[in-house]
Structures are given as C-alpha cells and as structure tokens.
Scaffold this motif. Structure first.
Motif, PDB file in Angstrom:
ATOM      1  N   THR A 268      54.662  39.926  31.248  1.00 36.29           N
ATOM      2  CA  THR A 268      53.285  40.393  31.010  1.00 36.29           C
ATOM      3  C   THR A 268      52.297  39.343  31.527  1.00 36.29           C
ATOM      4  O   THR A 268      52.692  38.226  31.874  1.00 36.29           O
ATOM      5  CB  THR A 268      53.046  40.641  29.502  1.00 36.29           C
ATOM      6  N   ASN A 271      46.969  34.771  29.900  1.00 37.86           N
ATOM      7  CA  ASN A 271      45.573  34.913  29.459  1.00 37.86           C
ATOM      8  C   ASN A 271      44.563  34.752  30.590  1.00 37.86           C
ATOM      9  O   ASN A 271      43.564  35.456  30.624  1.00 37.86           O
ATOM     10  CB  ASN A 271      45.250  33.898  28.363  1.00 37.86           C
ATOM     11  N   GLU A 273      44.745  35.633  33.630  1.00 32.60           N
ATOM     12  CA  GLU A 273      44.605  36.883  34.392  1.00 32.60           C
ATOM     13  C   GLU A 273      43.814  37.922  33.584  1.00 32.60           C
ATOM     14  O   GLU A 273      42.987  38.652  34.135  1.00 32.60           O
ATOM     15  CB  GLU A 273      45.973  37.447  34.787  1.00 32.60           C
ATOM     16  N   LEU A 274      44.074  37.948  32.271  1.00 33.22           N
ATOM     17  CA  LEU A 274      43.402  38.953  31.440  1.00 33.22           C
ATOM     18  C   LEU A 274      41.886  38.784  31.466  1.00 33.22           C
ATOM     19  O   LEU A 274      41.145  39.766  31.383  1.00 33.22           O
ATOM     20  CB  LEU A 274      43.916  38.875  29.998  1.00 33.22           C
ATOM     21  N   PRO A 278      40.984  42.955  33.250  1.00 35.58           N
ATOM     22  CA  PRO A 278      41.379  43.598  31.983  1.00 35.58           C
ATOM     23  C   PRO A 278      42.455  44.674  32.171  1.00 35.58           C
ATOM     24  O   PRO A 278      43.204  44.973  31.249  1.00 35.58           O
ATOM     25  CB  PRO A 278      40.072  44.223  31.484  1.00 35.58           C
ATOM     26  N   ARG A 279      42.557  45.266  33.381  1.00 37.70           N
ATOM     27  CA  ARG A 279      43.605  46.273  33.646  1.00 37.70           C
ATOM     28  C   ARG A 279      44.991  45.711  33.386  1.00 37.70           C
ATOM     29  O   ARG A 279      45.941  46.449  33.137  1.00 37.70           O
ATOM     30  CB  ARG A 279      43.563  46.694  35.125  1.00 37.70           C
ATOM     31  N   ARG A 281      46.016  44.050  30.982  1.00 38.75           N
ATOM     32  CA  ARG A 281      46.355  43.952  29.559  1.00 38.75           C
ATOM     33  C   ARG A 281      47.643  44.677  29.202  1.00 38.75           C
ATOM     34  O   ARG A 281      48.472  44.173  28.468  1.00 38.75           O
ATOM     35  CB  ARG A 281      45.188  44.540  28.753  1.00 38.75           C
ATOM     36  N   SER A 282      47.817  45.870  29.753  1.00 35.70           N
ATOM     37  CA  SER A 282      48.990  46.652  29.351  1.00 35.70           C
ATOM     38  C   SER A 282      50.102  46.622  30.403  1.00 35.70           C
ATOM     39  O   SER A 282      51.095  47.334  30.272  1.00 35.70           O
ATOM     40  CB  SER A 282      48.556  48.088  29.071  1.00 35.70           C
TER      41      SER A 282
END
Ligand SMILES: C[S@@+](CC[C@H](N)C(=O)[O-])C[C@H]1O[C@@H](n2cnc3c(N)ncnc32)[C@H](O)[C@@H]1O
Length: 292
Positions: A268, A271, A273-274, A278-279, A281-282
């Motif tokens: 996953t 942080n 990158e988030l 925001p895409r 995130r999942s």
C-alpha cells in the motif's frame, strides 16, 4: 499534460517489476502512460511492447507521447489478451492498474462524477451501447438492490431505500439529479457523500469491470515469459479479492504452479504519496512471477 494523471505506487511498481534494458512490457490499462513511461524509459523496448486501453481519449493521448514503434490496442483488456494469445506474444512484465483515471473523472461530459452535472454515462469505451442512464432507468427495482449491495457494498436497508427512490423518480437524466435523490434518503452527516458507493456500483456494471478482471486473470500467466513479472493494482475489496484468489490458486500447485507470489501481503502507499495523491489511499499492489 504531464500531470493529467498521477500514477499510484509508482516506485513500488518499479521495484516489483524490476525492468531491465531490452525487456518487453504489456500495460493492460495504460491510461495516461504514467507507469508505462517510467518502465519504458528503462527498457527502451518499444516494438515488442503493448499499451492497451478501452478509452479512445487515453489511446490518442498515449500516441502523442510514445515512440511510433510501440503497439496499441484500443479495446477492453480481455479482448486484447485473447488477441495477443492468438498471435503467440509473451512479455517480461505485465501491469494492470484497474479503475478509472483522473482525466476520466475530471471530464464532466463522461458522467463518472457527481462533482459536475452531466448526463449519466460512465462508459470507459464510448463505442459501447450500455450507459449509466440505462442501468438507472431500465433496471428493475430488485436488480438495482442487488447491484447496490454487490458492487457498492451498500447495506441491505439503504440499498432498498435507494432503489425505491430511484424507481419512483424515473427517468433520472443527470449525475446531480441522481446524487441529490440519494442524499434525500440519508439523514445525518457523513464525511463521504452517500452517492459515492452508488456511483461505484453503477460504473462497475456499465463497464463490466469485475467480469473483465475475472475472465482475464487466468490467461495472464500464458502471456508471461519465464521469470516474467506481473503487477496488479486494485482500488477496492471486490477487485482485490479476485486478484488475491487468482494468485493463490496459480501458485498453489507445487512444481506445477504457473506463478510464484512475490509479496504475500499487498503493498500500500506510504504517507508521503497519500499527501500528494489521495487516489492512492485505497490502492493495493500484488506481484507474482512466472515459474516455468
Ligand atoms: C487507473 S487508470 C490507469 C492509469 C495508468 N496506469 C497511468 O499511469 O496513467 C485505468 C485505465 O484503465 C482503463 N481500463 C479500465 N478497465 C479496462 C478494461 N477492462 N480494458 C481496457 N482498459 C481498461 C481505463 O480506461 C483507464 O484509462
């Protein structure tokens, strides 16, 4: 144009697929070429590499960005994979990055987003007949309930309420009309707009997203060279479950297995990158390699 779409998990994809000069690459969801350009920068192998996308807008953009010797297929990836198998093609790396791209969401007239008022469309491939308008206006109440529960993972009570209000107000023509109607069935404040899951469910049906994935995954090992690497990025649990089950099954036959799994747990985003994307995130990345 460079920043049309921010590729997710880019450094993780590069580390996992580990491209080398001269290696061939198949991108099943090339989109705006974010992953492809970094991989092809290393391989410099264009004539044996293929970029697939069912969206004509994405393909036209890619054509303006990559050398003319690279190959394109403007179709759904299941049809493309059948075509490549028929021609006996194999690759050193395959990547799939499912779902929609930011430009698709941002093009108002595509009707993917209720951030804008637009006709209910949601087709990734605009040559296709079925649109979100058809799903919302021509599906029975019972089927809408099933669609919302299965593909939106919406609880039973809400799925019934959403389907009922839709059926009572048909025809529903636009994204905002649909989103506002759904909102009337929800009382109280929530951080996520209640129409988000409805839009996800309808988009999945319009584009047969899970059907495409389910039919294509078992064919992918046949397109990999020995030691070839496969990377798959998913954005929700329905997609991730299909990928996880497929990789487990393909690696579960001892010496006879077609694949070996590279990462047991999905990768996953960090942080950092988030914050910028925001895409991510999942997003979950699973990797496997061709055994023999
Ligand atoms: C998340 S974007 C990919 C972004 C890309 N990796 C990049 O870095 O620019 C997903 C893309 O896959 C395409 N797509 C989704 N499902 C597809 C399918 N079944 N067949 C072909 N293309 C598909 C969409 O049209 C979209 O352009």
């Amino acid at each position: 144009m460079e920043k049309l779409h921010n590729p997710v998990l880019l450094s993780e994809v590069l580390a996992g697929l580990s491209p080398k000069p001269g290696e061939s690459y198949l991108d099943l969801t090339a989109g705006f070429g974010g992953h492809a350009s970094k991989i092809l920068d290393v391989t410099q192998q264009f004539k044996d590499s293929y970029l697939i996308d069912r969206d004509e807008f994405a393909i036209n953009y890619l054509k303006s960005k990559f050398p003319s010797s690279i190959n394109y297929i403007n179709s759904d990836f299941y049809s493309a994979v059948l075509q490549l198998l028929e021609c006996g093609k194999t690759f050193d790396m395959i990547l799939a990055d499912f779902g929609v791209s930011s430009p698709q969401l941002d093009m108002e007239e595509r009707g993917f987003s209720f951030r804008y008022d637009a006709p209910l469309d949601m087709r990734m491939d605009r040559r296709q007949k079925l649109t979100a308008y058809d799903v919302i206006n021509k599906t029975s109440e019972r089927e809408l309930i099933d669609i919302f529960k299965t593909y939106g993972e919406i609880p039973d009570g809400r799925a019934h309420a959403f389907a009922r209000v839709i059926v009572h107000h048909r025809p529903i023509k636009s994204t905002l009309e649909l989103a506002d109607l759904i909102k009337t069935r929800i009382h109280g404040y929530s951080r996520i707009h209640p129409a988000t899951q409805v839009f996800q469910a309808v988009r999945i049906v319009v584009n047969d997203e899970l059907g495409q994935i389910e039919k294509t995954l078992p064919l992918l090992p046949k397109l990999l060279n020995k030691n070839g690497r496969l990377g798959i990025i998913t954005f929700h649990s329905l997609e991730d479950r299909l990928v996880k089950d497929f990789m487990r099954e393909a690696s579960n036959h001892g010496e006879e297995s077609e694949l070996s799994i590279i990462n047991k747990k999905p990768i996953t985003a960090e942080n950092v990158e988030l914050v910028i994307n925001p895409r991510a995130r999942s997003a979950k990345l699973r990797l496997a390699a061709r055994r023999n």
